[in-house]
Design an enzyme around this catalytic site. Structure first.
Site, PDB file in Angstrom:
ATOM      1  N   MET A   1       0.563  -1.134  -0.276  1.00 33.13           N
ATOM      2  CA  MET A   1       0.183  -0.062  -0.041  1.00 33.13           C
ATOM      3  C   MET A   1       0.793   0.823   0.170  1.00 33.13           C
ATOM      4  SD  MET A   1      -2.974  -1.209   0.129  1.00 33.13           S
ATOM      5  CE  MET A   1      -3.851  -2.998   0.457  1.00 33.13           C
ATOM      6  N   CYS A   2       0.150   1.879  -1.018  1.00 34.69           N
ATOM      7  CA  CYS A   2       1.162   3.092  -0.711  1.00 34.69           C
ATOM      8  C   CYS A   2       1.114   4.571  -1.105  1.00 34.69           C
ATOM      9  CB  CYS A   2       1.803   3.485  -2.860  1.00 34.69           C
ATOM     10  SG  CYS A   2       2.439   1.586  -2.812  1.00 34.69           S
ATOM     11  N   ARG A   3       1.027   5.641  -1.165  1.00 34.84           N
ATOM     12  CA  ARG A   3       0.051   7.549  -1.417  1.00 34.84           C
ATOM     13  C   ARG A   3       0.746   7.849  -2.909  1.00 34.84           C
ATOM     14  NH1 ARG A   3      -3.986   7.818   2.500  1.00 34.84           N
ATOM     15  NH2 ARG A   3      -3.701   5.310   1.851  1.00 34.84           N
TER      16      ARG A   3
END
Lengths: 359, 359, 359, 359
Positions: free
Chosen positions: B1-3
Site C-alpha cells: 500500500m502506498c500514497r
C-alpha cells in the site's frame, strides 16, 4: 538520536543479537514501534516529553555494524554500513547470519540534522578502534572549529563526515595520542580517556546547555560505554546492560506484532525470545539502548552519568561512577558547573569478573 | 500500500504539490504521522481496522516522480525514482523546485513484499504512457504466469521489476494493443482500457478475494484514475480530488508539527497552507490518496468503485461510474460475481469542463 | 581529475549537451574511451605523460548536474547528483530530457582520493551560487586546517564533504563576504573573486608544488571559468570553449563506436553530431573539458592560466588574462614565485558580446 | 560478460582471494586494465576480436560475494551484493577482511543490457544453492516466456531480477526438482544437472546462435563449473583453475601499475604476489575467469566445453568432458546440431583427490 548495541563475550552469530530477538536492534529501528524502556520512571529527572524526544521510535537514517577478528593475534575491526533504513537493507540479514565474532558494535541512526551518508553512519573506525554515539553535543556548530584546532593533523584528516559523533571520536583519539599506533591501552586507560572526552566536551559546551553523550568505544578487547547528560531537567537516552553465562533463543508462537510485517518482509525469520541465564561466571555482556527482550529482570538500566567498562577475561569492572555535581544555585535550568566533575571509581557497583575461559 | 498524487492543469512547479503544502505527498510518506482521510466514515463499508491496514501511515520504500514535456508537440514522460525514503532523498527537493509541468504523477511506496528496487518504484513508463497503483492484486503470485501468457512479447519484455502493479500496467498496455505506437487514444478509449483492465483482473482473481485497484494512467493529455475494491466488508484505499481556478500557497505560522522535524531536515522550507479557489472555469485538478491541505471543503472523496477522467481543455468528464453489483447470495464474504460488472457512464456526476485556455 | 561542462545561452534541453552529442559529457565519463583533446600539443609545456595523468579517460566516481530557473525574477539553482557512474545512472537520461535551462553546469568525477559520496560530487551549491572544479590543490591536507580558520563560521558550517574543491568554493564565498546574501555581484566582481581565489591558493601552496585549478562558478547570470596550473613542466587539464548563434544536432549513421555499447544500454538514443553555427550575435556558449563534437574548428582551447567570463546579454568579456610570471631562477622545477602574479584584463582576447535578445 | 571466481578448500580470508592478490578479482573489475589470459591462442577457435568481446576489461556494473557457513552441520549461504563498481564500494574491503570461509563465490558484473540492480547481481541464492554465470544466452528474450512455462511456480516466483543468468539458475533448480528441499544431492547429481541445464539451453536456442555458458553452482560442499560456447568460430570466455596444498601471499616491491591508483584509493593495502605450492594432497582449488597471479604455471585453462567438479574431501573429479560434436554440413557458421551432444565423463582428465583432512 539513535539506538545502539554492544556485545562482548563468547563468539556469537551477529544475527542472534541484531535480527532474531523479538526486540532486536532491527526492531528498534522500525517506524511506529513502541519503546521498550523499563524502569525509566524511577529517575528523579524523568520527564515524559523529554524521554520521547531523546529516545526515537524510528531510526531509519542508515545503520552500521562493526565486528572484530583476532587472526594471528591481531585485533582488526571490520565495518558494514548502509544509508538504507536497516529494515530495508538487502544485505544486512544475510551478512549477519554469516559472521561470528566476540566483540560486536551495531548502530541504527536517526539523524539530528547532518546528511544521510555512509560517512555519517556509526560506528566510526580508526585502526583497531571503533566508536559510536547516541545523543548530541549541544550547539556543536559553535565548537566545531575549536575541536578541529585541538586535534592532531593525522586525526583531523581522518574525519570523513560531519557529525558531532565523529568529531567526539577525534577528540577521544587525541586524548590517547601521541602513542596511538605504537602501543595498546589498558582498560583503565580507555575508561579514563572516555571520561576525559566527556570532560572536554563539558568544558567546551557544558555551561551552554545539555548534551547527551551515550558513547561506546572498543579496541577489540575492552569496551567502555557511557550514559551521560548534563541536565537537571531530563535524563540521558536510555542504556541497558545484561550479562550471563548462556544465551538462548527460543521459538515463540506469536511474534511481536509491531514488527511482524517488516520482519516477515526483511527476512522471513521467526522472531525468537531471548533468554539469558546467569551463572557464577558470566561469559558475555550486552549493552543496548533498549533491552533485546521483554524479560525485564535480565536487564538493568545503567544509572545516569555513569561509565561501564567491559573486558575479556580479567579486570572487568562493570560500573565506574562518573558523578557530576550540579550547581543547585544556578538559575539556568540545564547548566552544570564544570569544576565539580570528578571521576570516581565506585567499587560498590562492581560485578564479578566476566570469564570467557570456561569452568 | 502506498500514497500517490496526480496533477493536471496549468504548469506548476513540482515542489508546489510534492513538498511545500502542509500535507504534501512528502508529508504523507513520513513515519508516525496521522492520516488525513476525511469523510471515510460515511461509507457503508467503513471498517476502522481495514481502513488502517489499507492506508499506510509510513511510505518509505522508495518513491517516484513523473512529469510531461510537450516540446515540438511531442508528449514525452520523464521519471525520477529513488529507493530512499522520500524524506531522506537528497535530490528530491532540489529537483522538484527546478521543474514545471502540466501533468505530474508522484508516488511514495510502502512495499507489500516485493523488493526495494528502482525497478519496483512507481510510476512505470512505456513510451509516453505512465501508470501507478496503490493497492494490491489478490493472490498475485497465483496469476503471474497467466498474465505473462496474456501479454504480447514486446510488452512482456518491457517488464523490469516484479510488482503486481507493473504487471497490471502490462495488461493495460496489452488492452490498447496492437496499435500502441502508431496512434494516439481518446480519453474515452483510455477510460475504457482502464475499466477493461479492472475487469480482466476481476476475471483472474475476483472470485478468490478482494483486490485494491487505485490506478492512475496518462498519455500526457488525459488522466484516468480508479478507486476500486471488490469487497463488501471494506473500502478501497482513500482517493480524493480537488479542482480549481487558482491555487495559492500561503505562509503559516505553525507548521504541521507531525512533520516539522523531517521537513526542517529535508528542505528547510516553510510549510505552506494550500488554498484552492474555484471559479466558473477550472484550470487544474489534483487527485491524491490524501488531501494536500486540511481544508476539507476543497476535496471530495471519490466514491468507491468509480473512475475519474481528467483531460486538458475539452471533454473533461470527471466521474464515470464503474458500478459493481455484488452477489448478495454469495456466502464467501469478500467475493463478487463477475458478470454483473457493467461500466456505466454516469452523467449526473459530470462536472464542468476543465478549461486551460483562460477567459 | 574530472570532466566538466558549462552551458550559458538560450534555453536548452539538458540532454542536448549532456547525453545526445557524439562526444557528450556522458561519453567523456566512459571507461576505455579515447581522449578528444585537439591542439594540446601546441603548448610549450605539453608533456604526453602528464597530459594523460591530468585528463582522465574514465570518470566514474559519481556525477552532478545543476541548472537555473528564473521564476518570478528569482535566480535559483537546482542540483541532481548521484554516486553511480553517469553511464549507469538510471535517472540521468530521463531527467535530462525533461528539463530546459539557460545556465547549466555538469560534472563527472574521477576521485583523487576523497570518498565516493553525494557530498563530494560537484557542482557545489550555496544559495544561488554553484561551483565546480577539475584538478587538485597541491598537498591539500597540509592547508585544510588553515582554510577552515580563514573562512567565516557560516561558510565553514555549510561544507558537507571533504574535497579540496568544496573547500576552494568556501574560500571563494569568503572572498565575496560579508555581503553575500544581501546583494548581487557584477561579472567583474565575480571574475575578481575567482582570480583572488586562485591567488589565495597560490599563497597557501604555490611554493610547494603545482595545483590544477580549472574552476567554474555562476550566480545564474554570469559564469566565470578558469584554466590554471602553476607549473613550468606541464599544462592544466584541457578546457575548450565554443560559442554560436545556432546549435544543431544532426542524425548520423555510425555512432562513436567507443561508446556505442554504453550508449545503447543507457538510453537507446541515437548519438547525434553537434554542429555550431556562428553569427554576428552569439546566443550561447559552451565551456567543456573536451569538445562535445569532433569539429575542431568549432572549439578553441582556452590558453593556460586564463579566466573566461560569460554573461547573459551584455558586458560579456570572454577572456581575461591571469598571467603568472614564473621565476626562472628557481631550481625547484614546478614552483612559481607568488608575488609576480598580477591579473591582467587582456582586451585583445575579448570576443563580441553574447546576445540573447535576438535581432 | 563478467568475471567470476570460486574458491573451495581450507578456510580462507575472503580478502586473500578477492582483494590482496596482484590480479585479484577486484583488479579484474578495473577500467582500462590489461587482460591476463594466458594460453588462449592455443585454441583452434581463437579469434582476437571475439576474445576481446567476450572477455571484458571493465566489469563495473555491480558485484556480489557469497560464502558458506557450516554452523551446527547446516550448510548456509550468505550474500553481499552492491550496485557500485567493486572498486568504489566502501564496504567490500572491510567485509572481506573480516570473513573466513571454505567455499566462496564472487562475481563482478558487466551488464549486457539488463538493468543495474541488486536483483541482477550474481551470485544468485536459493536455500543453500548459489549460482553465477559469465556469458549470455543467445536471443534470451525470445525464450524467456518459454522458460517461465517450464519451471515450477515456486521456482518461478523466486526469480527477482531479469537476467538470463537468473533464469538459467531457475532451470537448473527445476532439473533438481521436485525433491529440492527434502534431500541433498551428490556431486554426480549436481554435475548431471548442470550438464542437463546446458542441454536444455541448447535445445531452446542452440540452433539459433552461440551462447556463452560459464556457470558455477554449489550446495556448500560440491562446486560444479562449466566453460561452454556452441560456436566453431570463437571460444567461450576464459576460465582457469589452480589447485594446491598451500597458498602464500608475498610482499612485492612494485605493485601492478595498472591498478595502483584504484588499489591505493580503495584499501591502502599492499598488493601481494600469490604463490601456490602443490603437494601430494591438494587442499584447495580456485577457478577464476583470469588467473589471480602472473605465475602462468600455477594455472591451467579449462578446455572449451568442459565441466569441472570440485568437492570437499572425497570423490573429487576435476574434469568431465561435455563434448559437443558440431555438424560439419551446417552452413550457418555458428550453429550446432543438438542431438549429437553427449556428456562423457573423461577419466583421463581426472586429477588426484582434493584432501582437506591433512596428512
Amino acid at each position: 538520536m539513535c539506538r545502539w548495541l554492544v556485545y562482548i563475550g563468547e563468539k556469537i552469530l551477529l544475527s542472534d543479537i541484531l535480527i532474531t530477538p523479538q526486540h532486536s536492534l532491527l526492531n528498534q529501528s522500525l517506524p511506529n514501534r513502541a519503546l521498550n524502556t523499563p524502569d525509566v520512571k524511577c529517575s528523579d529527572y524523568y520527564n515524559e516529553k523529554e524521554h520521547k524526544k531523546r529516545n526515537h521510535n524510528t531510526n531509519g537514517d542508515g545503520f552500521g555494524v562493526a565486528w572484530y577478528t583476532h587472526i594471528k593475534h591481531l585485533e582488526r575491526a571490520h565495518c558494514f554500513k548502509s544509508i538504507s533504513p536497516a529494515w530495508n537493507d538487502q544485505n544486512l540479514v544475510s551478512i549477519s547470519e554469516g559472521i561470528e565474532s566476540d566483540v560486536v558494535f551495531a548502530h541504527v541512526r536517526a539523524s539530528s540534522g547532518s546528511p544521510i551518508s555512509l560517512q555519517n553512519c556509526h560506528p566510526f573506525k580508526w585502526d583497531k578502534y571503533i566508536f559510536m554515539h547516541n545523543g548530541a553535543i549541544f550547539n556543536f556548530s559553535k565548537v566545531k572549529k575549536k575541536i578541529i584546532s585541538m586535534v592532531s593533523d593525522e586525526i583531523f584528516l581522518n574525519i570523513q563526515g560531519n557529525t558531532d559523533s565523529e568529531y567526539a571520536f577525534a577528540l577521544f583519539l587525541n586524548v590517547l595520542n601521541p602513542s596511538l599506533k605504537s602501543r595498546s591501552f589498558t582498560a583503565i586507560e580507555l575508561k579514563d580517556a572516555l571520561a576525559e572526552l566527556i570532560q572536554i566536551i563539558m568544558r567546551l559546551t557544558g555551561l551552554e546547555g545539555p548534551s547527551s553523550l551515550n558513547f561506546a568505544v572498543s579496541d577489540g578487547y575492552t569496551v567502555v560505554c557511557s550514559r551521560f547528560r548534563n541536565s537537571l531537567k531530563s535524563d540521558p537516552p536510555t542504556l541497558y546492560c545484561a550479562e550471563g553465562q548462556c544465551l538462548q533463543l527460543i521459538e515463540i508462537e506469536s511474534p511481536n506484532p509491531q514488527s511482524a510485517c517488516f520482519q516477515s518482509r526483511v527476512n522471513k525469520l521467526t522472531q525468537k525470545e531471548m533468554v539469558i541465564n546467569r551463572g557464577p561466571y558470566n561469559k558475555f555482556a550486552i549493552v543496548a539502548s533498549e533491552p533485546l527482550s521483554f524479560h525485564q529482570e535480565d536487564w538493568f538500566l545503567i544509572p545516569r552519568n555513569h561509565l561501564l567498562v567491559l573486558t575479556h577475561k580479567k579486570e572487568r569492572r562493570s560500573v565506574a561512577n562518573v558523578s557530576c555535581t550540579l550547581s543547585e544555585s544556578d538559575n539556568c535550568e540545564d547548566s552544570i558547573s564544570i569544576d565539580s566533575f570528578p571521576i570516581e571509581w565506585d567499587d560498590s557497583l562492581m560485578s564479578p569478573e566476566l570469564d570467557l575461559e570456561g569452568h
